[in-house]
Motif scaffolding. Structure first.
Motif, PDB file in Angstrom:
ATOM      1  N   LEU A   6     -40.687  11.026 -19.202  1.00 47.41           N
ATOM      2  CA  LEU A   6     -40.136   9.570 -19.074  1.00 47.41           C
ATOM      3  C   LEU A   6     -39.544   8.998 -20.106  1.00 47.41           C
ATOM      4  CD1 LEU A   6     -40.886   6.776 -17.792  1.00 47.41           C
ATOM      5  CD2 LEU A   6     -42.903   6.473 -19.075  1.00 47.41           C
ATOM      6  N   ILE A   7     -38.185   8.468 -19.897  1.00 48.63           N
ATOM      7  CA  ILE A   7     -37.351   7.886 -20.904  1.00 48.63           C
ATOM      8  C   ILE A   7     -37.441   6.399 -20.954  1.00 48.63           C
ATOM      9  CG2 ILE A   7     -35.251   7.794 -21.762  1.00 48.63           C
ATOM     10  CD1 ILE A   7     -34.721  10.582 -20.373  1.00 48.63           C
ATOM     11  N   ARG A   8     -38.024   5.708 -22.118  1.00 50.79           N
ATOM     12  CA  ARG A   8     -37.886   4.602 -22.357  1.00 50.79           C
ATOM     13  C   ARG A   8     -37.005   4.089 -22.949  1.00 50.79           C
ATOM     14  NH1 ARG A   8     -43.424   3.069 -20.853  1.00 50.79           N
ATOM     15  NH2 ARG A   8     -45.118   4.798 -21.202  1.00 50.79           N
ATOM     16  N   LYS A   9     -36.641   2.884 -22.620  1.00 50.53           N
ATOM     17  CA  LYS A   9     -35.418   2.199 -23.472  1.00 50.53           C
ATOM     18  C   LYS A   9     -34.001   2.685 -23.451  1.00 50.53           C
ATOM     19  CE  LYS A   9     -38.964   0.500 -26.850  1.00 50.53           C
ATOM     20  NZ  LYS A   9     -38.988   0.394 -28.438  1.00 50.53           N
ATOM     21  N   LEU A  10     -34.066   3.020 -22.106  1.00 48.61           N
ATOM     22  CA  LEU A  10     -32.528   3.566 -21.839  1.00 48.61           C
ATOM     23  C   LEU A  10     -31.560   2.530 -21.578  1.00 48.61           C
ATOM     24  CD1 LEU A  10     -30.919   6.356 -21.330  1.00 48.61           C
ATOM     25  CD2 LEU A  10     -31.449   6.040 -18.892  1.00 48.61           C
ATOM     26  N   PRO A  11     -30.528   2.632 -22.492  1.00 51.75           N
ATOM     27  CA  PRO A  11     -29.580   1.525 -22.066  1.00 51.75           C
ATOM     28  C   PRO A  11     -28.988   1.406 -20.901  1.00 51.75           C
ATOM     29  CG  PRO A  11     -29.310   2.421 -24.312  1.00 51.75           C
ATOM     30  CD  PRO A  11     -30.135   3.501 -23.518  1.00 51.75           C
ATOM     31  N   GLU A  12     -28.822   0.476 -20.168  1.00 51.51           N
ATOM     32  CA  GLU A  12     -28.250   0.221 -19.020  1.00 51.51           C
ATOM     33  C   GLU A  12     -26.973   0.851 -18.711  1.00 51.51           C
ATOM     34  OE1 GLU A  12     -28.743  -0.612 -14.766  1.00 51.51           O
ATOM     35  OE2 GLU A  12     -30.084  -1.197 -16.413  1.00 51.51           O
ATOM     36  N   ASP A  13     -26.054   0.754 -19.529  1.00 50.05           N
ATOM     37  CA  ASP A  13     -24.854   1.316 -19.576  1.00 50.05           C
ATOM     38  C   ASP A  13     -24.928   2.914 -19.649  1.00 50.05           C
ATOM     39  OD1 ASP A  13     -25.649   1.312 -22.365  1.00 50.05           O
ATOM     40  OD2 ASP A  13     -23.432   1.500 -22.865  1.00 50.05           O
ATOM     41  N   LYS A  15     -27.613   4.441 -17.923  1.00 50.85           N
ATOM     42  CA  LYS A  15     -28.142   4.806 -16.655  1.00 50.85           C
ATOM     43  C   LYS A  15     -26.877   4.520 -15.863  1.00 50.85           C
ATOM     44  CE  LYS A  15     -31.417   3.007 -13.498  1.00 50.85           C
ATOM     45  NZ  LYS A  15     -32.233   2.064 -13.092  1.00 50.85           N
ATOM     46  N   GLU A  16     -26.127   3.722 -15.905  1.00 50.26           N
ATOM     47  CA  GLU A  16     -24.913   3.475 -15.089  1.00 50.26           C
ATOM     48  C   GLU A  16     -24.100   4.657 -14.995  1.00 50.26           C
ATOM     49  OE1 GLU A  16     -23.284  -0.093 -15.756  1.00 50.26           O
ATOM     50  OE2 GLU A  16     -25.003  -1.505 -15.215  1.00 50.26           O
ATOM     51  N   THR A  17     -23.648   4.975 -16.289  1.00 52.01           N
ATOM     52  CA  THR A  17     -22.771   6.170 -16.420  1.00 52.01           C
ATOM     53  C   THR A  17     -23.376   7.486 -15.764  1.00 52.01           C
ATOM     54  OG1 THR A  17     -21.771   5.353 -18.626  1.00 52.01           O
ATOM     55  CG2 THR A  17     -21.542   7.572 -18.101  1.00 52.01           C
ATOM     56  N   LEU A  18     -24.629   7.635 -15.815  1.00 51.23           N
ATOM     57  CA  LEU A  18     -25.365   8.930 -15.502  1.00 51.23           C
ATOM     58  C   LEU A  18     -25.297   8.696 -13.903  1.00 51.23           C
ATOM     59  CD1 LEU A  18     -26.959  11.222 -16.224  1.00 51.23           C
ATOM     60  CD2 LEU A  18     -29.040  10.077 -15.990  1.00 51.23           C
ATOM     61  N   ALA A  19     -25.469   7.737 -13.248  1.00 51.72           N
ATOM     62  CA  ALA A  19     -25.544   7.465 -11.957  1.00 51.72           C
ATOM     63  C   ALA A  19     -24.184   7.657 -11.436  1.00 51.72           C
ATOM     64  CB  ALA A  19     -25.980   6.039 -11.548  1.00 51.72           C
ATOM     65  N   LYS A  20     -23.015   7.447 -12.248  1.00 53.86           N
ATOM     66  CA  LYS A  20     -21.514   7.385 -11.705  1.00 53.86           C
ATOM     67  C   LYS A  20     -21.398   8.946 -11.950  1.00 53.86           C
ATOM     68  CE  LYS A  20     -19.526   3.186 -13.094  1.00 53.86           C
ATOM     69  NZ  LYS A  20     -18.940   2.455 -14.256  1.00 53.86           N
ATOM     70  N   ALA A  31     -31.262  14.273 -10.515  1.00 51.93           N
ATOM     71  CA  ALA A  31     -30.685  15.899 -10.619  1.00 51.93           C
ATOM     72  C   ALA A  31     -29.532  15.774 -11.514  1.00 51.93           C
ATOM     73  CB  ALA A  31     -30.249  16.208  -9.349  1.00 51.93           C
ATOM     74  N   GLN A  32     -28.928  14.802 -11.572  1.00 52.40           N
ATOM     75  CA  GLN A  32     -27.811  14.805 -12.799  1.00 52.40           C
ATOM     76  C   GLN A  32     -28.533  14.848 -14.283  1.00 52.40           C
ATOM     77  OE1 GLN A  32     -24.621  15.066 -12.450  1.00 52.40           O
ATOM     78  NE2 GLN A  32     -24.046  14.961 -14.760  1.00 52.40           N
ATOM     79  N   ALA A  33     -29.456  13.914 -14.416  1.00 54.40           N
ATOM     80  CA  ALA A  33     -30.105  13.990 -15.760  1.00 54.40           C
ATOM     81  C   ALA A  33     -30.732  15.058 -16.001  1.00 54.40           C
ATOM     82  CB  ALA A  33     -31.141  12.818 -15.745  1.00 54.40           C
ATOM     83  N   ARG A  34     -31.254  15.785 -15.122  1.00 50.48           N
ATOM     84  CA  ARG A  34     -31.910  17.263 -15.312  1.00 50.48           C
ATOM     85  C   ARG A  34     -30.997  18.117 -15.911  1.00 50.48           C
ATOM     86  NH1 ARG A  34     -35.268  16.855 -11.685  1.00 50.48           N
ATOM     87  NH2 ARG A  34     -33.969  17.466  -9.824  1.00 50.48           N
TER      88      ARG A  34
END
Length: 89
Positions: A6-13, A15-20, A31-34
């Motif tokens: 569990l990663i707490r306090k992950l900046p929104e940007d 998370k968005e970059t990871l999603a992109k 899967a990308q985070a892994r």
């Protein structure tokens, strides 16, 4: 064996970059985070190994150059050594 993280306090940007990146690679954000974490862990291990080889080469050259073994005592390598914790706050 697998585990969860569990990663707490992950900046929104971040998370968005990871999603992109996930979308561009045709995988889920999880899967990308892994993948990112696996790549980091592999490079950490490779870097630690190359550091050890580098210092072992220096040790060999020093001993071959006339430094007495008693004058040069490297710290023992702990094979279970973990990276030190990082506090970003």
């Amino acid at each position: 064996m697998t585990t969860s993280l569990l990663i707490r306090k992950l900046p929104e940007d971040v998370k968005e970059t990871l999603a992109k990146a996930a979308k561009a690679n045709g995988r889920s954000t999880e899967a990308q985070a892994r993948s990112v974490l696996e790549e980091f862990a592999a490079s950490w291990v490779a870097h630690k190994a190359s550091d050890w080889e580098f210092f072992e080469r220096i040790r060999t050259e020093l001993l071959d150059g006339g430094i007495d073994e008693d004058e040069f005592q490297p710290m023992p390598r702990d094979k279970n050594e973990q990276p030190r914790p990082v506090d970003f706050e």
